[in-house]
Motif scaffolding. Structure first.
Motif, short mmCIF file in Angstrom:
data_model
loop_
_atom_site.label_atom_id
_atom_site.label_comp_id
_atom_site.label_asym_id
_atom_site.label_seq_id
_atom_site.Cartn_x
_atom_site.Cartn_y
_atom_site.Cartn_z
N GLN A 2 -34.56 67.00 2.35
CA GLN A 2 -35.77 66.67 3.10
C GLN A 2 -36.06 67.74 4.14
N ASN A 3 -35.03 68.22 4.83
CA ASN A 3 -35.22 69.26 5.85
C ASN A 3 -35.76 70.55 5.24
N ASP B 126 -43.13 66.02 2.24
CA ASP B 126 -42.25 64.88 2.51
C ASP B 126 -41.49 64.56 1.22
N GLN C 289 -39.52 69.81 4.42
CA GLN C 289 -40.36 69.49 5.57
C GLN C 289 -40.86 70.75 6.27
#
Length: 653
Positions: free
Chosen positions: A545-546, A554, A549
């Motif tokens: 996710q990081n 997302d 992002q």
């Protein structure tokens, strides 16, 4: 339902038959194998190399592997692992490349590197010392470049001093090379370089940038060349920045220039600072520099200016034919260095990640700058060679960062006419970008197959791909050719990720649940798959996710939406055909409950549209069977309890 939940554990004897145990174990083993056995198919690499993605070309950590004892394999064995269509160098071409390398070694500007470059070149071409020295003597007799020019790219300024009433400035620069003996006089002068040159008759060659209006953070992206005298090493480059007080167009159009001049105290432009670069600090290797702008007495700082500077040999002005020849020679030398370094221990290195040693890098870049080739032209030479290696040995994407950084950093030159996008080498860059873009998108569309998210290295490899394609999408002059079928970087990564997640889930189902003999066992296998996906969503998506992002995607939400769609479709099919209210179907119900709880991490707008929201309704016809099975289980436990009480009573008696 809590009563049912207690009565239907996978540990219950209802589920304890050997066949069920074997199926669940087989599925779990398959899933574990898939998660730990993922191999990165686009190259090797490690966390150690991540710090080198900001280098201008693939100059990696210092390494002396080329000095290692043992059978060093020279390039004369000709192992260039290119496509069959690639023209192999002849003996004469290799000899010409060898002479070009010796020209770099012998150039007096490179005096600090001569000894090491000399040894490197001798090993690379497999020469003994006697033969090498003889060839070097022959090359030394030929005319070496005696004239040099300064190549300076004025990139941008930052946090400059405000000189206008609106709190901004209209900055521009004078640039010149000044004799060291005149520098002190210029430092304290209140006049511009142009005025000093005229009044003192210094004979300076001046270059003037464009004016960037109303800003304290201007961008120029302009290139300048200045001639240098023979003994230039003691000279100093001065960047003299001023605020233009010439009347803006809008004032001239409404006839207000006379009124403005009446109220202006001083019609001269305003001083904004000077920056200094001793030419002794500049080599043939082009590199960016951030310079402080100083006041006249050098006691105050007036912001920063960023430039890129290098020396260029006397081949700076080439005809189109000569430029093609220079590019061809540069390509041969670059290929020779890549080939040597990827085989430097005498054994072919699978998965080589372009860790070019500092000396190999210097040899390539110094040769290019001596012949007047820009960084963009060097990138046009290196890029297709890396792609050729990639097809042959699965090159790590780390090797591409340097080239993409060069293209991105110099894209302003492509827009301002210093290079034509119609030139052959510019077209080469466009084709290579398109080729690499297709490869990266293809990898990201299957990233669950290529990267293990259970390891830091797997996450790093994914991050490298995302960072590289992000850098590519910042190259504006080429962006239409690069993505003319896609809306934006975000949309491209979103589509690729959705495709990857769907492929991942379908692969889990296909690989983990083979053709089992009956519906019950297939249902057990599917429960294990959902259990695995639930655990993966909970534990393994944070780092991924990081990564996404950072580019506005997302990842968790899109993965959850894909999982929701795929699981829902499969479960609804299962519940239509499987009407047994038994433990396997109830475990499926409980597993869906667990996975729905993880929707708390997605935006409400998506959460309200999930298919899993109505999962209770899919099991309506099975509830009676669950209750009957629970009642049967209760009866068994009551009988067991009564038997235990009878035993206790017997003992008491």
């Amino acid at each position: 339902m809590e009563f049912l939940k207690r009565k239907f554990s996978l540990k219950d004897d209802i589920m304890a038959d050997e066949e069920s145990k074997m199926v669940r174990k087989s599925v779990r083993d398959s899933l574990d194998k898939m998660s730990t056995g993922v191999q990165r198919m686009a190259g090797t690499g490690s966390r150690k190399v991540l710090g080198h993605r900001d280098t201008m070309l693939p100059l990696n950590e210092p390494g002396d592997a080329w000095k290692t004892a043992g059978p060093v394999t020279d390039i004369t064995e000709s192992r260039y692992p290119f496509d069959n269509s690639e023209k192999r160098p002849t003996a004469k071409e290799l000899d010409d490349v060898y002479k070009s390398a010796l020209g770099v070694v012998l150039n007096p500007v490179n005096k600090e590197y001569q000894n090491e470059l000399n040894l490197y070149t001798m090993k690379m071409f497999g020469k003994n010392k006697e033969g090498h020295e003889a060839m070097k003597a022959d090359v030394a007799k030929s005319k070496m470049p005696t004239e040099y020019k300064l190549h300076l790219d004025l990139l941008d300024g930052k946090d400059l001093v405000a000189r206008d009433a609106n709190g901004l400035s209209d900055p521009y620069c004078y640039i010149s090379v000044v004799d060291a003996k005149d520098v002190d006089m210029i430092v304290g002068s209140k006049h511009s370089l142009e005025e000093i040159n005229k009044s003192k008759h210094l004979g300076l060659v001046l270059r003037k940038s464009t004016i960037v209006p109303k800003t304290l953070n201007p961008t120029w992206n302009q290139s300048f060349q200045l001639p240098l005298r023979k003994e230039f090493k003691t000279d100093v480059v001065i960047i003299d920045m001023w605020d233009s007080d010439s009347d803006p167009v809008e004032l001239r159009e409404v006839g207000l220039t006379k009124i403005v001049k009446f109220f202006r105290d001083d019609s001269d432009d305003d001083f904004m600072g000077r920056a200094y670069i001793p030419l002794s600090d500049i080599s043939l290797t082009e590199r960016p520099m951030t310079l402080k702008l100083y006041s006249r007495n050098k006691k105050k700082q007036y912001g920063e200016v960023r430039v890129q500077v290098s020396l260029a040999g006397n081949n700076i002005n080439k005809s189109a034919l000569d430029e093609a020849t220079m590019l061809s020679e540069q390509s041969q030398l670059t290929a020779a260095v890549l080939d040597f370094e990827s085989h430097m221990t005498g054994e072919y290195i699978k998965g080589w990640d372009t860790k070019i040693t500092p000396l190999g890098y210097k040899l390539i870049t110094l040769n290019a700058t001596m012949n007047g080739l820009s960084q963009l032209q060097q990138a046009a030479v290196l890029f297709p060679l890396l792609l050729s290696y990639d097809k042959s040995i699965n090159l790590s994407v780390v090797g591409y960062f340097g080239v993409i950084k060069v293209i991105s950093s110099n894209q302003g030159q492509l827009s301002t006419g210093s290079a034509s996008v119609d030139s052959n080498w510019a077209q080469t860059i466009v084709k290579c970008l398109d080729n690499l873009d297709g490869t990266l998108i293809g990898t990201l569309r299957k990233h669950h197959q290529f990267f293990s998210f259970q390891t830091a290295a797997g996450i790093d490899h994914l991050a490298l791909h995302v960072e590289l394609i992000t850098e590519m999408y910042n190259i504006e002059p080429f962006v239409k050719s690069l993505i003319d079928s896609r809306k934006s970087l975000k949309d491209t990564l979103y589509d690729a990720s959705v495709n990857a997640c769907a492929n991942w889930f379908n692969t889990l189902v296909a690989e983990a649940i083979p053709a089992l003999p009956d519906d019950k066992l297939q249902l057990l296998g599917f429960v294990e798959v959902i259990r695995y996906v639930t655990k993966w969503l909970h534990n393994s998506t944070g780092a991924v996710q990081n990564v996404f992002q950072k580019v506005g995607v997302d990842y968790y939400t899109l993965l959850y939406i894909v999982v929701d769609k795929e699981i829902s479709a499969t479960v609804q099919d299962v519940t239509k055909s499987y009407q047994n209210g038994d433990a396997p179907s109830y475990q499926l119900y409980l597993q869906l409950s667990d996975i729905l709880k993880l929707s708390v991490n997605i935006p409400q707008g998506y959460k309200s549209k999930l298919h899993l929201n109505g999962y209770h309704e899919w099991f309506t016809g099975l509830v009676a069977g669950w209750i009957d099975a629970a009642a049967d289980k209760c009866n068994v436990e009551i009988k067991r309890a009564v038997t235990s009480l009878d035993d206790v009573a017997t003992v008491t008696e």
